[in-house]
Design an enzyme around this catalytic site. Structure first.
Site, PDB file in Angstrom:
ATOM      1  N   ILE A  40     -55.725 -34.791 -26.922  1.00  0.00           N
ATOM      2  CA  ILE A  40     -55.840 -36.203 -26.571  1.00  0.00           C
ATOM      3  C   ILE A  40     -56.786 -36.935 -27.510  1.00  0.00           C
ATOM      4  CG2 ILE A  40     -57.635 -35.734 -24.846  1.00  0.00           C
ATOM      5  CD1 ILE A  40     -56.481 -38.044 -23.187  1.00  0.00           C
ATOM      6  N   TYR A 175     -58.773 -29.298  -9.461  1.00  0.00           N
ATOM      7  CA  TYR A 175     -58.791 -28.174 -10.392  1.00  0.00           C
ATOM      8  C   TYR A 175     -58.167 -26.933  -9.763  1.00  0.00           C
ATOM      9  CZ  TYR A 175     -60.501 -25.177 -14.139  1.00  0.00           C
ATOM     10  OH  TYR A 175     -60.574 -24.298 -15.197  1.00  0.00           O
TER      11      TYR A 175
END
Length: 275
Positions: A40, A175
């Protein structure tokens, strides 16, 4: 030219600018693979530690090129299906094929002051679960078309096998849910892709010494919630393992030495799951 277990192969790796992703790129290049490296390279609002930069991705390229291998780098957010699909397809087109896919990009936006748990949960699941699907779905059609098999290894976590350390935060819940979720994807894909001789496995690291856990925000989070840190200790006397420990396991999983290994959840965890 180098020769190794992956000579002539091309590997797509996300989250490749630093940490585990860079380590995987260099390790596989050392075995002869060329690399499509995607990251990213900018910040996500809910992540309280610095993410990778374009300079980090360039350094990965430099390290791979030192091994006399080809590398294509692209900046793309795995949450954005169009962007990551375009990046992967462009990389494959430039290098000519794809044999290995390592959906490794992930975030852990744990914070002592989580201002928006819903956003933290959402960004974590989008990156760590949906991003994995976007990556695999972009690469698999070419792997099938080639008709020569291949290997996919998804980076999960010990938190994809255990709920230890849960504390109700959006980041932690996201997560753990995402890292469990990729195991379901892996098992589905292992069945789907077996007729094409494409093997699919997950690797489950304990804490790894990378910027994702070695940062001020994570340390503040653990200081505020010491019960979480206590629950996440290893059986062997090591606080965190190194990226190369995961890369070595992946290099084996994607090689012909593991040609009949598929549908497996492989812990590299210093005994975390046995404790």
């Amino acid at each position: 030219m180098p020769t190794g277990t992956l000579e002539g192969k091309v590997a797509v790796i996300t989250g490749a600018a630093r940490g585990q992703g860079r380590s995987h790129a260099v390790r596989l290049a050392g075995e002869g693979a060329d690399i499509v490296a995607i990251d990213i390279c900018r910040q996500i609002d809910t992540v309280p530690y610095p993410l990778a930069t374009p300079d980090d991705l360039a350094e990965t390229a430099t390290e791979v090129e030192k091994l006399d291998r080809r590398i294509v780098t692209r900046e793309a957010d795995v949450r954005d299906v169009a962007a990551v699909t375009d990046a992967i397809r462009a990389g494959i087109a430039e290098l000519g094929r794809v044999d290995i896919v390592l959906p490794n990009a992930g975030i852990a936006p744990h914070s002592a002051d989580e201002s928006d748990p819903v956003a933290a949960f959402h960004d974590t699941v989008m990156t760590n679960l949906e991003g994995v699907r976007h990556t695999v779905q972009a690469a698999v059609p070419r792997m099938i078309e080639q008709g020569e098999g291949g290997a996919i290894v998804v980076t999960s976590s010990t938190q994809g096998l255990s709920g230890r350390g849960g504390n109700g935060s959006g980041a932690m819940e996201g997560y753990v849910a995402a890292k469990h979720g990729v195991v379901g994807l892996m098992r589905s894909w292992a069945n789907w892709l077996a007729p094409h001789h494409i093997r699919v496995n997950t690797v489950h690291p304990t804490g790894v010494n990378t910027p994702m856990i070695d940062n001020d925000a994570m340390q503040a989070f653990l200081a505020q919630s010491p019960e979480v840190g206590a629950a996440l200790t290893n059986l062997l006397d090591v606080e965190a393992i190194e990226p190369i420990d995961i890369s070595n396991a992946i290099a084996w999983l994607v090689s012909d030495q593991a040609r009949y290994v598929t549908g497996v959840t492989l812990p590299v965890d210093a005994g975390f799951m046995a404790k």
